[in-house]
Write a protein that holds these residues in place. Structure first.
Motif, PDB file in Angstrom:
ATOM      1  N   LEU A 113       0.830  -1.207   0.000  1.00 49.11           N
ATOM      2  CA  LEU A 113       0.000   0.000   0.000  1.00 49.11           C
ATOM      3  C   LEU A 113       0.871   1.266   0.000  1.00 49.11           C
ATOM      4  O   LEU A 113       0.643   2.189  -0.796  1.00 49.11           O
ATOM      5  N   GLU A 137      -1.121   9.564   4.839  1.00 49.26           N
ATOM      6  CA  GLU A 137      -1.539   8.156   4.947  1.00 49.26           C
ATOM      7  C   GLU A 137      -0.314   7.230   4.957  1.00 49.26           C
ATOM      8  O   GLU A 137      -0.271   6.251   5.706  1.00 49.26           O
ATOM      9  N   GLU A 141       0.568   4.619   7.878  1.00 49.20           N
ATOM     10  CA  GLU A 141       0.756   3.187   7.612  1.00 49.20           C
ATOM     11  C   GLU A 141       2.121   2.722   8.106  1.00 49.20           C
ATOM     12  O   GLU A 141       2.278   1.577   8.541  1.00 49.20           O
ATOM     13  N   GLU A 192      -8.109  -3.227   3.349  1.00 52.39           N
ATOM     14  CA  GLU A 192      -8.399  -2.452   4.561  1.00 52.39           C
ATOM     15  C   GLU A 192      -9.791  -2.727   5.130  1.00 52.39           C
ATOM     16  O   GLU A 192      -9.960  -2.758   6.348  1.00 52.39           O
ATOM     17  N   GLU A 224      -7.629   4.057  10.303  1.00 50.27           N
ATOM     18  CA  GLU A 224      -8.130   3.444   9.065  1.00 50.27           C
ATOM     19  C   GLU A 224      -9.413   4.118   8.583  1.00 50.27           C
ATOM     20  O   GLU A 224      -9.719   4.109   7.396  1.00 50.27           O
ATOM     21  N   HIS A 227      -8.448   6.428   6.014  1.00 56.73           N
ATOM     22  CA  HIS A 227      -7.953   5.786   4.796  1.00 56.73           C
ATOM     23  C   HIS A 227      -9.107   5.237   3.959  1.00 56.73           C
ATOM     24  O   HIS A 227      -9.140   5.381   2.736  1.00 56.73           O
TER      25      HIS A 227
HETATM   26 FE   LIG Z   1      -4.811   2.147   6.087  1.00 57.33          FE
END
Ligand SMILES: [Fe+2]
Ligand SMILES: [Fe+2]
Length: 337
Positions: A113, A137, A141, A192, A224, A227
């Motif tokens: 990702l 992001e 992560e 996710e 998350e 995201h």
């Molecule tokens: Fe994520």
């Protein structure tokens, strides 16, 4: 941060993105404003893998004999007679080993990702609001991967995670970040959304959860939410501009990606099956032929599926594929043999 009445466990804070719903692009807020808001949220509400997790607190120590690692009776494998007949220390080790494997696969997914997001950001023009959000992001992560790897290390299990063909496939996904970002963000959601669903279900379940695992999951679901929100809105904003060939490719490849991704986080790995000698019949009973498991897989993918419907990606041909892959009722075949 504002605590709310949501019951995801002590200390859990419902993310603003969740409280406001995922409909930020409709009416009051346009896409660019939503992306700017998510970027701002990343500044005011973020976590550090080491500052925000008390790894060395005695309460957070991992003991493989701790019964809190045992799979609960309503877990697919945990409910089998085979699992219940194992000695308590072995039951807790299997549960801990499975959790550590999910963490390892989670951080490998996040590695893909992050690389894909870097590719995506490299293709953005100057002034794009998505550039800043994307880097937020990636940073988040990276913190998640630090948390997950630290957890794996502290379990003492040597876990390879993905097998060779899955790593090979992951390499292809990275390139999509620039060449076909809409498909890349379907992949993002395919990884996710099930992870998020599994973690939220555990946090809400009321079962005894080890405090280290609870803390990691609370941090993860909070970040998350951003995201997932971004990936959904990116797809809403960009999918309608695709030409017919790309739309067709997206419609066909979405269920294929989902069918590969979901079981990674919802079934024991081959390493665990071999290490504990779990009989094939037990795997069939717990997963392959278990309608409860297949329903849970569909539930975990429910939000992605609804989004695909909304985006007009579930054509009659695509829908047949969803059904054949076991991702749509009525069930035609299992996910895997
Ligand atoms: Fe994520
Ligand atoms: Fe993450």
């Amino acid at each position: 941060m504002t605590p709310t009445g949501a019951s995801l466990g002590a200390g859990y804070v419902v993310p603003e993105e969740e409280r406001r719903g995922f409909a930020g692009g409709t009416g009051e807020e346009n896409y660019a404003e939503l992306v700017a808001r998510l970027s701002h949220q990343s500044v005011v509400k973020h976590f550090d893998a080491y500052a925000d997790v008390p790894w060395d607190d005695p309460e957070f120590r991992i003991d493989p004999d701790d019964p809190r690692w045992e799979l609960p009776p309503d877990d697919e494998l945990g409910g089998t007679a085979w699992y219940r007949s194992q000695a308590p220390g072995l039951r807790s080790r299997i549960g801990l080993h499975m959790m550590a494997t999910f963490m390892k696969i989670g951080l490998q997914f996040e590695g893909v990702l992050k690389e894909g997001l870097l590719e995506f950001a490299l293709g953005l023009p100057n002034g794009s609001p998505e550039f800043r959000y994307t880097y937020h992001e990636i940073i988040e992560e990276a913190q998640h991967s630090l948390m997950f790897q630290e957890f794996v290390n502290r379990t003492g299990f040597d876990i390879p995670g993905l097998v060779w063909w899955q790593r090979l496939g992951a390499r292809q996904v990275v390139r999509l970040g620039r060449r076909f970002p809409e498909l890349f963000f379907i992949f993002v959601l395919a990884g996710e959304d099930p992870i998020d669903h599994v973690q939220r279900t555990m946090l809400r379940s009321g079962q005894a959860i080890h405090p280290l695992l609870r803390r990691i999951m609370q941090i993860h679901v909070t970040e998350e939410a951003r995201h997932l929100c971004f990936a959904r809105h990116y797809l809403r904003e960009h999918t309608e501009r695709l030409g017919p060939l790309r739309r067709f490719a997206l419609a066909i490849r979405a269920p294929l990606i989902l069918a590969v991704m979901a079981p990674l986080m919802m079934r024991p790995s081959g390493q665990i099956v071999r290490a504990y000698g779990i009989p094939r019949a037990v795997i069939r009973e717990a997963y392959t032929r278990n309608p409860v498991h297949l329903t849970r897989v569909r539930e975990a993918l429910c939000k992605v599926r609804e989004l695909c419907i909304e985006l007009g990606l579930v054509t009659p041909v695509a829908r047949r594929l969803w059904q054949v892959l076991g991702l749509w009722e009525p069930l035609s075949l299992g996910l895997t043999a």
